[in-house]
Enzyme design. Structure first.
Site, PDB file in Angstrom:
ATOM      1  NE  ARG A  60     -25.454 -41.386   4.424  1.00 17.38           N
ATOM      2  CZ  ARG A  60     -24.264 -40.484   5.489  1.00 17.38           C
ATOM      3  NH1 ARG A  60     -25.048 -41.649   6.649  1.00 17.38           N
ATOM      4  NH2 ARG A  60     -23.432 -39.693   5.149  1.00 17.38           N
ATOM      5  CE  LYS A 164      -4.648 -38.662   8.679  1.00 17.13           C
ATOM      6  NZ  LYS A 164      -5.933 -38.387   9.333  1.00 17.13           N
ATOM      7  CG  HIS A 194      -1.959 -39.073   2.902  1.00 16.88           C
ATOM      8  ND1 HIS A 194      -2.779 -38.603   3.864  1.00 16.88           N
ATOM      9  CD2 HIS A 194      -1.666 -37.607   2.365  1.00 16.88           C
ATOM     10  CE1 HIS A 194      -2.363 -37.532   3.965  1.00 16.88           C
ATOM     11  NE2 HIS A 194      -1.548 -36.747   3.374  1.00 16.88           N
ATOM     12  CE  LYS A 198       1.905 -35.975   2.297  1.00 17.18           C
ATOM     13  NZ  LYS A 198       1.488 -35.322   1.857  1.00 17.18           N
ATOM     14  CG  HIS A 256       0.412 -38.454   8.554  1.00 16.50           C
ATOM     15  ND1 HIS A 256      -0.375 -39.624   7.773  1.00 16.50           N
ATOM     16  CD2 HIS A 256      -0.979 -37.091   8.484  1.00 16.50           C
ATOM     17  CE1 HIS A 256      -1.528 -39.055   7.576  1.00 16.50           C
ATOM     18  NE2 HIS A 256      -1.917 -38.096   7.935  1.00 16.50           N
ATOM     19  CE  LYS A 354      -4.978 -29.355  10.682  1.00 20.44           C
ATOM     20  NZ  LYS A 354      -5.017 -29.869   9.854  1.00 20.44           N
TER      21      LYS A 354
HETATM   22  C1  BG6 Z   1      -4.394 -35.494   7.089  1.00 20.92           C
HETATM   23  C2  BG6 Z   1      -5.347 -33.951   8.294  1.00 20.92           C
HETATM   24  O1  BG6 Z   1      -4.175 -36.865   7.632  1.00 20.92           O
HETATM   25  O2  BG6 Z   1      -3.390 -34.399   6.758  1.00 20.92           O
HETATM   26  C3  BG6 Z   1      -5.089 -33.721   7.665  1.00 20.92           C
HETATM   27  O3  BG6 Z   1      -6.143 -35.065   8.794  1.00 20.92           O
HETATM   28  C4  BG6 Z   1      -4.134 -32.631   7.474  1.00 20.92           C
HETATM   29  O4  BG6 Z   1      -5.443 -32.318   8.938  1.00 20.92           O
HETATM   30  C5  BG6 Z   1      -3.833 -33.744   5.927  1.00 20.92           C
HETATM   31  O5  BG6 Z   1      -4.394 -31.094   6.709  1.00 20.92           O
HETATM   32  C6  BG6 Z   1      -2.302 -32.940   5.843  1.00 20.92           C
HETATM   33  O6  BG6 Z   1      -1.524 -33.256   4.904  1.00 20.92           O
HETATM   34  P1  BG6 Z   1      -0.605 -32.910   3.638  1.00 20.92           P
HETATM   35  O7  BG6 Z   1      -0.632 -34.386   2.601  1.00 20.92           O
HETATM   36  O8  BG6 Z   1      -1.233 -31.748   2.925  1.00 20.92           O
HETATM   37  O9  BG6 Z   1       1.125 -32.965   4.283  1.00 20.92           O
END
Ligand code: BG6
Length: 481
Positions: A60, A164, A194, A198, A256, A354
């Site tokens: 932007r 997401k 993601h 892995k 996840h 967290k």
């Molecule tokens: C993300 C979440 O999808 O995954 C985050 O939005 C999280 O909150 C992250 O910290 C963790 O990813 P990874 O690959 O470090 O386990």
């Protein structure tokens, strides 16, 4: 005789993207900087992108220093060594289109740039649109792409990669899907989770379906319960805008952790074709139930301030940008069950949070105790249940916990572990999850991308819990660590 396996693509071969480019909405954002740009560099460095690869960033604000920032992000985030020639080659394909996302001019100019790069660099009109932008901008950007006809596959393929959250409940997930499918056809939509990129998550399939050892035990006759844990030691950092109102269950359990559950519990797919794999995951997610009541079978927590690893850290409500009365869950845990013959009566515990003690993601399959042992109970006081722990991260690998005899004249059984660590067993390094998934999107391979039906099945599991929490006031406070 014709071997039918011969007609299947050889999955050992490296796949290389053909001529193409990526249109990156949100090139200046955090996700692009930390994950997408370094992953593109790593792919180029491994020789998996065509030399003519093009990155069209849409931003932007006009920022003359953007190319330097892209380069810095790559240098900082790349997994593979930074080679000046590869970097230069990749950077030579970077162009930026500036404009507001709600301005038709932006898409007109983007269309021109896409055509121009096709002509100059030979991308053959093949482009993946990557939406690395906040979800509230999806409608505007998808509308812009659609109205300008940039999704038309007249010369070359067009795909869209969606990050997401896929909505914030079942209803909004359906609305989002309606929006995306108005512009792109189903096969052109790549929803990124993601975790599925892995290495250990994919190894879960190898473990289950390439070995004879586990399958006979992988059911309610032998498995006592399953624990799927994603613990993070970090707080929410600078992501208040994204995280507040979303919380742990929506942020990572809906996607996840439920995907990990699906891969752990699904039946063997008939092949690794996207449709075959998705059918099995979808079946198991459809059969997954939250029995409630919420007060007994689910917990929401929120971290307070306190000491963690020798450092005083802020509580969630004191983080910049978080309202003092926020009821967002920074920890969530649920007990689920799966209504199939294989899993009837086996609890699946999912938990994520967290500011916990350490960063660890793992799947622990805990087996039942032996129905009979001939040594007498006191000798078993130091042994627990057999467990297979699949470590997704860090220290990827797996551990099998078993009882063994303690050396000596008495018959005493104690728990020992057998370990497989990726780092020790293989010399090849694991590609970063984003690398694998971006390459898959560019070559059009969809097995590792969840289908909309899986997204909806996951929301159906979570919706009643989330709406209960929303009316119940504060989550339980917990101290960091
Ligand atoms: C993300 C979440 O999808 O995954 C985050 O939005 C999280 O909150 C992250 O910290 C963790 O990813 P990874 O690959 O470090 O386990």
């Amino acid at each position: 005789m014709v071997n039918p396996l011969r007609s299947a693509p050889d999955s050992r071969l490296q796949r290389i993207a053909g001529p193409c480019g990526i249109v990156l909405f949100g090139i200046t954002g955090d996700l692009s900087r930390r994950k997408i740009l370094p992953a593109l560099y790593d792919l180029a460095n491994r020789g998996l992108l065509p030399p003519s690869f093009t990155i069209i960033g849409v931003a932007r604000k006009v920022d003359p220093s953007l190319p330097e920032k892209v380069e810095a992000a790559i240098r900082e985030g790349a997994n593979t060594p930074v080679t000046e020639t590869t970097l230069k080659q990749l950077m030579s394909g970077l162009v930026v289109v500036n404009g507001q996302y709600n301005d038709v001019e932006t898409y007109r100019s983007l269309g021109h740039t896409m055509d121009k790069m096709s002509a100059e660099r030979g991308t053959n009109g093949n482009y993946a649109f990557y939406l690395a932008i906040p979800p509230e901008l999806f409608p505007t950007v998808l509308g812009g792409i659609g109205t300008a006809g940039l999704c038309a596959e007249d010369d070359g393929w067009r795909r869209v990669v969606v990050e997401k959250p896929f909505g914030h409940d079942l209803e909004s997930a359906r609305e989002l899907d309606d929006m995306v499918t108005k512009v792109f056809h189903q096969d052109a939509i790549f929803r990124i989770d993601h975790y599925l990129g892995k290495e250990t998550v994919q190894n879960l399939m190898a473990l289950r379906f390439a070995n004879e050892l586990y399958e006979p035990l992988w059911n309610s006759a032998h498995v006592d319960h399953v624990q799927i844990t994603m613990a993070e030691d970090i707080g929410i950092g600078t992501r208040a805008g994204y995280y507040d109102g979303i919380g742990a269950a929506r942020d990572v359990i809906q996607n996840h952790l439920l995907q990990l559950l699906a891969l752990t519990a699904m039946e063997e797919p008939i092949s690794f074709e996207p449709s075959a794999l998705r059918i099995e995951k979808e079946k198991v997610l459809e059969a997954t139930r939250f029995y409630g009541p919420v007060g007994e079978s689910a917990v929401a927590g929120q971290y307070t301030s306190g000491w963690q690893g020798g450092e005083w850290v802020k509580g969630y409500k004191e983080e910049p940008g978080i309202p003092a009365d926020s009821i967002t869950d920074t920890y969530a845990a649920l007990r689920l069950g799966i209504e199939t013959r294989r899993w009837k009566g086996v609890p699946f515990y999912l938990r994520a949070g967290k500011r916990l003690g350490k960063r660890v993601t793992e799947i622990a399959v805990i087996f039942k105790r032996s129905a009979h042992v001939p040594f007498g109970n006191s000798d078993l006081s130091e042994s627990g249940q057999n467990a297979l722990v699949i470590r997704v991260q860090p220290d990827e690998g797996l551990t099998l916990k078993l009882g063994a005899k303690v050396p000596g004249t008495s018959m005493q059984v104690r728990d020992v572990t057998m370990d497989f660590a990726y780092g020790h067993a293989f010399t090849e390094d694991s590609p970063e999850a984003y690398e694998r998934l971006i390459l898959d999107a560019l070559v059009g391979s969809a097995p590792l991308f969840p289908h909309q039906r899986e997204v909806e099945a996951s929301w159906k599991i979570l919706d009643p819990i989330l709406s209960f929490w929303e009316t119940q006031g504060q989550p339980e406070p917990y101290a960091p660590g």
